[in-house]
Design a protein around this motif. Sequence first.
Motif, PDB file in Angstrom:
ATOM      1  N   SER A 205       0.825  -1.196   0.000  1.00  0.00           N
ATOM      2  CA  SER A 205       0.000   0.000   0.000  1.00  0.00           C
ATOM      3  C   SER A 205       0.868   1.259   0.000  1.00  0.00           C
ATOM      4  O   SER A 205       1.824   1.352   0.785  1.00  0.00           O
ATOM      5  CB  SER A 205      -0.913   0.020   1.232  1.00  0.00           C
ATOM      6  OG  SER A 205      -1.608   1.264   1.301  1.00  0.00           O
ATOM      7  N   PRO A 206       0.545   2.238  -0.846  1.00  0.00           N
ATOM      8  CA  PRO A 206       1.301   3.502  -0.825  1.00  0.00           C
ATOM      9  C   PRO A 206       1.036   4.314   0.437  1.00  0.00           C
ATOM     10  O   PRO A 206       1.717   5.306   0.684  1.00  0.00           O
ATOM     11  CB  PRO A 206       0.793   4.232  -2.077  1.00  0.00           C
ATOM     12  CG  PRO A 206      -0.562   3.676  -2.311  1.00  0.00           C
ATOM     13  CD  PRO A 206      -0.483   2.235  -1.893  1.00  0.00           C
ATOM     14  N   GLU A 207       0.059   3.898   1.229  1.00  0.00           N
ATOM     15  CA  GLU A 207      -0.223   4.574   2.494  1.00  0.00           C
ATOM     16  C   GLU A 207       0.579   3.985   3.644  1.00  0.00           C
ATOM     17  O   GLU A 207       0.429   4.414   4.795  1.00  0.00           O
ATOM     18  CB  GLU A 207      -1.719   4.481   2.817  1.00  0.00           C
ATOM     19  CG  GLU A 207      -2.609   5.166   1.794  1.00  0.00           C
ATOM     20  CD  GLU A 207      -2.229   6.613   1.578  1.00  0.00           C
ATOM     21  OE1 GLU A 207      -2.098   7.342   2.583  1.00  0.00           O
ATOM     22  OE2 GLU A 207      -2.060   7.017   0.417  1.00  0.00           O
ATOM     23  N   SER A 208       1.433   3.018   3.348  1.00  0.00           N
ATOM     24  CA  SER A 208       2.252   2.367   4.373  1.00  0.00           C
ATOM     25  C   SER A 208       3.726   2.533   4.047  1.00  0.00           C
ATOM     26  O   SER A 208       4.120   2.601   2.873  1.00  0.00           O
ATOM     27  CB  SER A 208       1.908   0.872   4.440  1.00  0.00           C
ATOM     28  OG  SER A 208       2.849   0.165   5.227  1.00  0.00           O
ATOM     29  N   LYS A 209       4.542   2.595   5.085  1.00  0.00           N
ATOM     30  CA  LYS A 209       5.984   2.543   4.880  1.00  0.00           C
ATOM     31  C   LYS A 209       6.368   1.120   4.504  1.00  0.00           C
ATOM     32  O   LYS A 209       5.600   0.181   4.744  1.00  0.00           O
ATOM     33  CB  LYS A 209       6.713   2.956   6.167  1.00  0.00           C
ATOM     34  CG  LYS A 209       6.499   4.399   6.560  1.00  0.00           C
ATOM     35  CD  LYS A 209       7.368   4.822   7.721  1.00  0.00           C
ATOM     36  CE  LYS A 209       7.011   4.117   9.005  1.00  0.00           C
ATOM     37  NZ  LYS A 209       7.766   4.652  10.157  1.00  0.00           N
ATOM     38  N   PRO A 210       7.548   0.908   3.920  1.00  0.00           N
ATOM     39  CA  PRO A 210       8.008  -0.464   3.672  1.00  0.00           C
ATOM     40  C   PRO A 210       7.990  -1.272   4.965  1.00  0.00           C
ATOM     41  O   PRO A 210       8.227  -0.738   6.054  1.00  0.00           O
ATOM     42  CB  PRO A 210       9.426  -0.261   3.139  1.00  0.00           C
ATOM     43  CG  PRO A 210       9.409   1.108   2.526  1.00  0.00           C
ATOM     44  CD  PRO A 210       8.492   1.911   3.404  1.00  0.00           C
ATOM     45  N   VAL A 211       7.729  -2.556   4.860  1.00  0.00           N
ATOM     46  CA  VAL A 211       7.576  -3.405   6.039  1.00  0.00           C
ATOM     47  C   VAL A 211       8.795  -3.332   6.955  1.00  0.00           C
ATOM     48  O   VAL A 211       8.669  -3.320   8.177  1.00  0.00           O
ATOM     49  CB  VAL A 211       7.297  -4.866   5.612  1.00  0.00           C
ATOM     50  CG1 VAL A 211       7.243  -5.778   6.832  1.00  0.00           C
ATOM     51  CG2 VAL A 211       5.988  -4.952   4.833  1.00  0.00           C
ATOM     52  N   ALA A 212       9.988  -3.289   6.382  1.00  0.00           N
ATOM     53  CA  ALA A 212      11.216  -3.307   7.183  1.00  0.00           C
ATOM     54  C   ALA A 212      11.688  -1.909   7.597  1.00  0.00           C
ATOM     55  O   ALA A 212      12.718  -1.782   8.263  1.00  0.00           O
ATOM     56  CB  ALA A 212      12.326  -4.009   6.410  1.00  0.00           C
ATOM     57  N   ALA A 213      10.927  -0.868   7.243  1.00  0.00           N
ATOM     58  CA  ALA A 213      11.342   0.495   7.587  1.00  0.00           C
ATOM     59  C   ALA A 213      11.300   0.694   9.092  1.00  0.00           C
ATOM     60  O   ALA A 213      10.357   0.238   9.764  1.00  0.00           O
ATOM     61  CB  ALA A 213      10.424   1.514   6.899  1.00  0.00           C
TER      62      ALA A 213
END
Length: 220
Positions: A205-213
């Motif tokens: 989702s573009p509303e989320s940061k990358p999972v590992a961020a």
Amino acid sequence: MTFFRDNGLSITLTIFTAATIAGMIFAGANAFNQEAIMHGEPTVTVASYLATGHFLSALFENWESEFLQMAAYVCLTAFLYQRGSAESKDPDVSSTDVDEDPRMKKTDPKAPWAVRQGQMIRTLYSYSLGIVLAGLFVLSFVFHLRASAAAGNIEAMRHGEPPIDLWTRLADAEFWFECFQNWQSEFLSTLLLVLLSIFLRFRGSPESKPVAAPYGATGK
């Protein structure tokens, strides 16, 4: 198929919007007619129900709150920060690095028409999203007020009370209760999105940061 792939989000949201408005119409007409029967009044058809204050007040009351939320979100995120949130610009990055001066693109043939015009048009276009959303909020507020007054006059008639005008309805606590009960939920949901995006993820989702961020990373 390329058209549906490129426009799938807007198409799906349009379908959801139409479906939920249809559900609102039929459920609202049924509720309106039940109330009419209780007061010994004639029922209305679904088509006639669309012109009632009962339907229009509820419709514009919700649209008003959504446009308020979006206008506030667009404008506030231009100037305010929340470190770690996917919904915020990075406070350590200059705003010119996020959005370059549109004057630098005024000769670019691929730039939007307004960018290639004079300073006034270019400036208005630079803030057009917030301006239009705020304008839609104001329009919805006015329509909500008018429809709410119409719905209120039906109730007044049922109780043998005189009708009220728009200014009287504007000063009515019941009208502002209708507004605030929706406005508070919009600001709360936006606040939760801003804060939860610091710690939670939704992959893809573009509303989320990358999972590992890391939690402290700000922006998309």
